[in-house]
Design an enzyme around this catalytic site. Structure first.
Site, mmCIF file in Angstrom:
data_model
loop_
_atom_site.group_PDB
_atom_site.id
_atom_site.type_symbol
_atom_site.label_atom_id
_atom_site.label_comp_id
_atom_site.label_asym_id
_atom_site.label_seq_id
_atom_site.Cartn_x
_atom_site.Cartn_y
_atom_site.Cartn_z
ATOM 1 N N ASN A 10 -0.913 6.597 0.875
ATOM 2 C CA ASN A 10 -1.719 5.527 1.416
ATOM 3 C C ASN A 10 -0.967 4.054 1.451
ATOM 4 O OD1 ASN A 10 -3.840 3.586 1.996
ATOM 5 N ND2 ASN A 10 -4.808 3.978 0.049
ATOM 6 N N TRP A 11 -0.631 3.740 2.625
ATOM 7 C CA TRP A 11 0.105 2.681 2.573
ATOM 8 C C TRP A 11 -0.791 1.116 2.282
ATOM 9 C CZ3 TRP A 11 3.825 3.369 7.358
ATOM 10 C CH2 TRP A 11 4.882 4.596 7.520
ATOM 11 N N LYS A 12 -1.957 1.287 2.683
ATOM 12 C CA LYS A 12 -2.937 0.392 2.485
ATOM 13 C C LYS A 12 -2.557 -0.795 3.605
ATOM 14 C CE LYS A 12 -3.461 1.204 -2.169
ATOM 15 N NZ LYS A 12 -4.043 0.797 -3.436
ATOM 16 N N GLU A 98 -11.228 0.673 -2.827
ATOM 17 C CA GLU A 98 -10.882 -0.709 -2.310
ATOM 18 C C GLU A 98 -11.977 -0.960 -1.034
ATOM 19 O OE1 GLU A 98 -6.619 -0.486 -1.422
ATOM 20 O OE2 GLU A 98 -6.612 -0.080 -3.796
ATOM 21 N N SER A 214 -1.751 5.587 -9.503
ATOM 22 C CA SER A 214 -0.636 5.482 -10.036
ATOM 23 C C SER A 214 0.234 6.885 -10.453
ATOM 24 C CB SER A 214 -0.666 4.973 -11.647
ATOM 25 O OG SER A 214 -1.469 3.659 -11.542
ATOM 26 N N GLY A 235 -0.597 5.717 -3.506
ATOM 27 C CA GLY A 235 -0.443 4.324 -3.138
ATOM 28 C C GLY A 235 1.007 3.560 -3.084
ATOM 29 N N GLY A 236 1.219 2.859 -4.315
ATOM 30 C CA GLY A 236 2.320 2.036 -4.426
ATOM 31 C C GLY A 236 3.585 3.016 -4.034
#
Ligand code: PEP
Length: 252
Positions: A10-12, A98, A214, A235-236
């Site tokens: 998920n690159w957001k 989010e 995470s 994500g990150g």
């Protein structure tokens, strides 16, 4: 039944067009043959380019991170499922915490989005998960149960069989704090039991349930090896090709 194992990124709201193409290219080039499915959840504006980059790479698909619940119309700035499908994406992430928190997406709206996505034969990756206070109060299973009941359990069995679930405890998203492998397993098992109670064990055993929060190269193997964890929503670490490739290779 062997469930589909999935590593989804998920690159957001990260990466320019050029950076996004470079990231997708690096992942495509670094992929070794794998039975698991890799999904790149890119910003809407990158979907087309990334879908083209991964088109010929086996087992890699592209996901939007959101969509509008209506099929088309006067909704300035929004993206429809038809548009998402037309550029080659097959998945849509829905109900990310989010979006629930910053864009006030509630159960009913998410149920409508789920229907719109399935109606276009795209696949929802439906996120659920509790905030820290709920975890500390010990009511996390009830919290997630309500999220599933209110936004997914109106579906008939056949429609539900398409769904991918991502359990993402909010206290672990982007915080560096990961649920322990046992905490992830316990919740995934509880979710699978909820699915069995509602839809029967064939559906429950066939549904991929991803863990998010995470996930990093250092913890992916242990988390993914839990019997009810079928992969991750990342994500990150999905923004760094080497990290994401290591995560992709963390299935045993
Ligand atoms: C996410 O955004 O879905 C997520 C799990 O983020 P991170 O991996 O950075 O915690």
């Amino acid at each position: 039944m062997k469930r589909q194992q999935i590593a989804a990124g998920n690159w957001k709201m990260n990466k320019t067009y050029k950076e996004g193409r470079a990231l997708a290219t690096a992942i495509a080039k670094g992929m070794t043959s794998t039975d698991s499915l890799v999904i790149l959840g890119t910003p809407a504006i990158h979907l087309n380019a990334v879908a083209n980059i991964v088109k010929k790479v086996p087992n890699v698909e592209v996901a939007a991170q959101n969509c509008h619940q209506e099929k088309s119309g006067a909704y300035t700035g929004e993206t429809s499922v038809e548009m998402i499908k037309s550029v080659g994406a097959k998945y849509v992430i829905l109900g990310h915490s989010e979006r629930r928190e910053y864009f006030n997406e509630g159960h009913e709206l998410l149920a409508a989005k789920v229907d719109t996505v399935l109606g276009k034969r795209l696949i929802p990756i439906f996120c659920c998960g509790e905030p820290l206070a709920i975890r500390e109060a010990g009511t996390h299973v009830a919290h997630v149960k309500k999220q599933l009941e209110e936004s997914l359990f109106h579906l008939k069995k056949k429609a539900f069989s398409k769904i991918v679930i991502a359990y993402e405890p909010i206290w672990a998203i982007g915080t560096g704090v990961t649920a322990s492998p046992q905490q992830a397993q316990d919740m995934h098992k509880a979710i699978r039991q909820l699915l069995a109670d509602k839809y029967g064990s064939d559906i429950a055993e066939g549904t991929s349930i991803l863990y998010g929060g995470s996930v990093k190269p250092a913890n992916a193997k242990e988390i993914f090896s839990q019997p009810d964890v079928d992969g991750g929503l990342v994500g990150g670490a999905s923004l760094k090709p080497d990290d994401f490739l290591q995560i992709i290779n963390s299935f045993s």
